[in-house]
Design an enzyme around this catalytic site. Sequence first.
Site, PDB file in Angstrom:
ATOM      1  N   HIS A   1      -1.311  -1.577  -1.311  1.00  0.00           N
ATOM      2  CA  HIS A   1      -0.786  -0.451  -2.091  1.00  0.00           C
ATOM      3  C   HIS A   1      -0.768   0.818  -1.243  1.00  0.00           C
ATOM      4  O   HIS A   1       0.249   1.541  -1.209  1.00  0.00           O
ATOM      5  CB  HIS A   1      -1.663  -0.256  -3.338  1.00  0.00           C
ATOM      6  CG  HIS A   1      -1.417   1.026  -4.075  1.00  0.00           C
ATOM      7  ND1 HIS A   1      -0.704   1.092  -5.256  1.00  0.00           N
ATOM      8  CD2 HIS A   1      -1.801   2.305  -3.807  1.00  0.00           C
ATOM      9  CE1 HIS A   1      -0.666   2.346  -5.682  1.00  0.00           C
ATOM     10  NE2 HIS A   1      -1.321   3.100  -4.816  1.00  0.00           N
ATOM     11  N   GLU A   2      -1.855   1.105  -0.571  1.00  0.00           N
ATOM     12  CA  GLU A   2      -1.932   2.329   0.229  1.00  0.00           C
ATOM     13  C   GLU A   2      -0.956   2.296   1.401  1.00  0.00           C
ATOM     14  O   GLU A   2      -0.323   3.304   1.733  1.00  0.00           O
ATOM     15  CB  GLU A   2      -3.364   2.547   0.735  1.00  0.00           C
ATOM     16  CG  GLU A   2      -4.380   2.809  -0.358  1.00  0.00           C
ATOM     17  CD  GLU A   2      -4.010   3.995  -1.230  1.00  0.00           C
ATOM     18  OE1 GLU A   2      -3.418   4.961  -0.704  1.00  0.00           O
ATOM     19  OE2 GLU A   2      -4.284   3.955  -2.442  1.00  0.00           O
TER      20      GLU A   2
ATOM     21  N   HIS B   1       2.592   3.269   0.514  1.00  0.00           N
ATOM     22  CA  HIS B   1       2.878   4.699   0.511  1.00  0.00           C
ATOM     23  C   HIS B   1       3.374   5.155   1.885  1.00  0.00           C
ATOM     24  O   HIS B   1       4.295   5.971   1.991  1.00  0.00           O
ATOM     25  CB  HIS B   1       1.615   5.495   0.153  1.00  0.00           C
ATOM     26  CG  HIS B   1       1.266   5.476  -1.304  1.00  0.00           C
ATOM     27  ND1 HIS B   1       2.174   5.781  -2.288  1.00  0.00           N
ATOM     28  CD2 HIS B   1       0.093   5.218  -1.936  1.00  0.00           C
ATOM     29  CE1 HIS B   1       1.582   5.706  -3.473  1.00  0.00           C
ATOM     30  NE2 HIS B   1       0.324   5.357  -3.282  1.00  0.00           N
TER      31      HIS B   1
ATOM     32  N   GLU C   1       3.340   5.934  -7.460  1.00  0.00           N
ATOM     33  CA  GLU C   1       2.213   5.020  -7.664  1.00  0.00           C
ATOM     34  C   GLU C   1       2.703   3.683  -8.222  1.00  0.00           C
ATOM     35  O   GLU C   1       2.258   2.620  -7.799  1.00  0.00           O
ATOM     36  CB  GLU C   1       1.185   5.651  -8.606  1.00  0.00           C
ATOM     37  CG  GLU C   1       0.465   6.862  -8.039  1.00  0.00           C
ATOM     38  CD  GLU C   1      -0.287   6.554  -6.761  1.00  0.00           C
ATOM     39  OE1 GLU C   1      -0.752   5.408  -6.588  1.00  0.00           O
ATOM     40  OE2 GLU C   1      -0.411   7.469  -5.921  1.00  0.00           O
TER      41      GLU C   1
END
Length: 305
Positions: A142-143, A146, A220
């Site tokens: 997930h990070e 970004h 997100e």
Amino acid sequence: MAQTRYASDRGLTSRMLVTMFLLGLVYVVFVSAFFVVAPKFGVIALGVAVLFLLAQYFFSDRLTMFAMHGREVSVEEAPELHGVIDRICAMSDAPKPRVAIADTDLPNAFATGRNQKKAVVCVTTGLLRRLDPVELEGVLAHEMAHVAHKDVAVMTIASFLGICAGLITRFGLQWGLWGGFNRRDGDQNTGLVLLAVVAVSAVAYAISFLLTRALSRYRELSADRAAALLTGRPSALASALTKVSGEIARIPTNDLRSAQAFNAFFFTPAFGKGFSISSLFSTHPPLDRRLAQLSAISDQLSRGA
């Protein structure tokens, strides 16, 4: 940006472009109105804001790491953490970011850096203690999404108007309260000028605040989706979300308050149990919405769609 296997998100790209365009329009109106009202004061305040933006953009990784007490760790210091990052890089064809750990019991993670070469992915010791390797992989994917989507850099740029307007509002109020409104030189227009300065700045700040919050919430969801599709394990990410959100609710309120300034960076916001805030002002979408999206992706993958 190097091409990766992270799922592209046209919705995120279009939202970033629209947000930047709208903020640009607000900025033009803001600057034009401001220099009509108080040109001398505007030059100084905008100069300070530009310097602040440049420092934030070029040194955002160092500033965030310093504020969160994070430190870069080598493979020898954290072999398991590096191993998870290496697996994600192999799956996504993304360049490996710097890996860091923040010594705090708050279970969370964040990514920072203006591009892939400057990217840092940091996890807290509290997160490492609470998640199993599969859940950790989902969070780190997930990070890294970004970084691949470039939304970290866009959020830094998009925050410029809010920073500028906020500084001008603060300086205008302070100068007005301590000097401008108490002048005895017969200049009756001083107070009106300061009120106009504060009003213009406050409106610009409010608009930029709402636009960046809306973009933050969507990014997100986009990172959740990209991570789930990359790893093929949306249930692991959902488990990590549920576990981290529950654990954060047990963290002392004072510790949460000290970390809330970094909510826009975090995997999940540092809000305790019982905290309620309008979704209009939140940096993250509601947990139920994130879990619902992951459940839908799980159904999609199970059908082979």
